[in-house]
Enzyme design. Sequence first.
Site, short mmCIF file in Angstrom:
data_model
loop_
_atom_site.label_atom_id
_atom_site.label_comp_id
_atom_site.label_asym_id
_atom_site.label_seq_id
_atom_site.Cartn_x
_atom_site.Cartn_y
_atom_site.Cartn_z
N ILE A 138 0.87 -1.17 0.00
CA ILE A 138 0.00 0.00 0.00
C ILE A 138 0.91 1.23 0.00
O ILE A 138 2.07 1.15 0.38
CB ILE A 138 -0.98 0.03 1.20
CG1 ILE A 138 -0.24 -0.03 2.53
CG2 ILE A 138 -1.99 -1.08 1.09
CD1 ILE A 138 -1.18 0.05 3.74
N ASP A 139 0.38 2.35 -0.45
CA ASP A 139 1.19 3.56 -0.60
C ASP A 139 1.75 4.03 0.74
O ASP A 139 1.18 3.76 1.80
CB ASP A 139 0.36 4.68 -1.22
CG ASP A 139 -0.15 4.34 -2.60
OD1 ASP A 139 0.50 3.53 -3.29
OD2 ASP A 139 -1.20 4.89 -2.99
N LYS A 140 2.83 4.77 0.66
CA LYS A 140 3.48 5.31 1.86
C LYS A 140 2.48 6.03 2.77
O LYS A 140 2.46 5.80 3.98
CB LYS A 140 4.60 6.27 1.44
CG LYS A 140 5.23 7.03 2.59
CD LYS A 140 6.24 8.06 2.09
CE LYS A 140 6.79 8.89 3.25
NZ LYS A 140 7.75 9.93 2.78
N THR A 142 -0.81 5.86 2.76
CA THR A 142 -2.04 5.14 3.05
C THR A 142 -1.79 4.28 4.27
O THR A 142 -0.75 3.62 4.37
CB THR A 142 -2.45 4.24 1.85
OG1 THR A 142 -2.73 5.07 0.73
CG2 THR A 142 -3.68 3.41 2.18
N ARG A 238 -7.34 5.75 -5.50
CA ARG A 238 -7.10 7.18 -5.65
C ARG A 238 -7.40 7.64 -7.08
O ARG A 238 -8.05 8.66 -7.30
CB ARG A 238 -5.67 7.51 -5.26
CG ARG A 238 -5.32 7.15 -3.82
CD ARG A 238 -3.83 7.14 -3.56
NE ARG A 238 -3.24 8.47 -3.71
CZ ARG A 238 -1.93 8.69 -3.70
NH1 ARG A 238 -1.08 7.68 -3.57
NH2 ARG A 238 -1.47 9.92 -3.81
#
Length: 305
Positions: A138-140, A142, A238
């Site tokens: 998962i994104d930094k 998030t 997103r």
Amino acid sequence: MESRQLTAGPEQEGLRCDAFVADCLPEISRSAAQRLAEQGLVTRRGVALNKKDKIKAGDQIQVCLPDPAPAQAVAQPIPLDIRWEDEDVIVINKPAGMVVHPAAGNPDGTLVNALLAHCGPSLSGIGGELRPGIVHRIDKDTSGLLIVAKNDRAHQALAAQLADHTLYREYEAVALGRLRQDQGTIEGPIGRSPKDRKKMAVVPGGRPAVTHYRVLGRYQGYTHVQCRLETGRTHQIRVHLASIGHPIAGDPVYGSRADRSGLGRQCLHARRLTFVHPATGRQMTVEAPLPPDFAGFLARLRPEE
């Protein structure tokens, strides 16, 4: 050393050399492109370019990329919020701001560094030395749940569930504006944005992507939604919410100037994971509560009248 041949398009006329290289090679930062130019590794017709040299449409630019230095993640005693652990899997509630694995610009302080300190050598080796045990990311910025494999057998089983869409991943987000439908599905292929190669977008020829959503609450100017991933593309939720005119609150990349949330990061949280345990065959569900910044933002919003 790898060599890349780049051709400048009409829209890139007048770009500086470093900006052009960074635009064409999304994996290369602007500062990294400058270093390549300073080392004489960016050339036009055999002549090395200065980082400030201007590019013309039709230019053929050759970029030589040095071989990456061998790297190995090191163990670091970083606290972990463990939601489940046994000899096969560990499920972590990752805080916003933590990168999942070491990469350029983030050599340490990542989830992998913390996992190595906690698990020792018991992580799966399928992901390589820099991504041991990592099945998905998962994104930094998030927050939320990640499942990590502690052996190769578990990694293979979980990766298969990810591939056939049986590993259930549920997120919560706060989107800008009012979603009219109480639930729906967003389908749109995702690939690199033709306008900004550092961003993703819904584009023809992109990889198929499907996101299901359900409205949890409506507030003045915002909608609280639950999102379920059927596929797992980069920045999928997103990009999909932004593509229908409802970007996630606080999103610095895909957000809107109309957003006044002041969050500083996308209001997106991986809330629930359901998977079949790779050893027992039992279906398991793990949950993580909303983090304080997300919950606090919701509490400040006024319900829709």
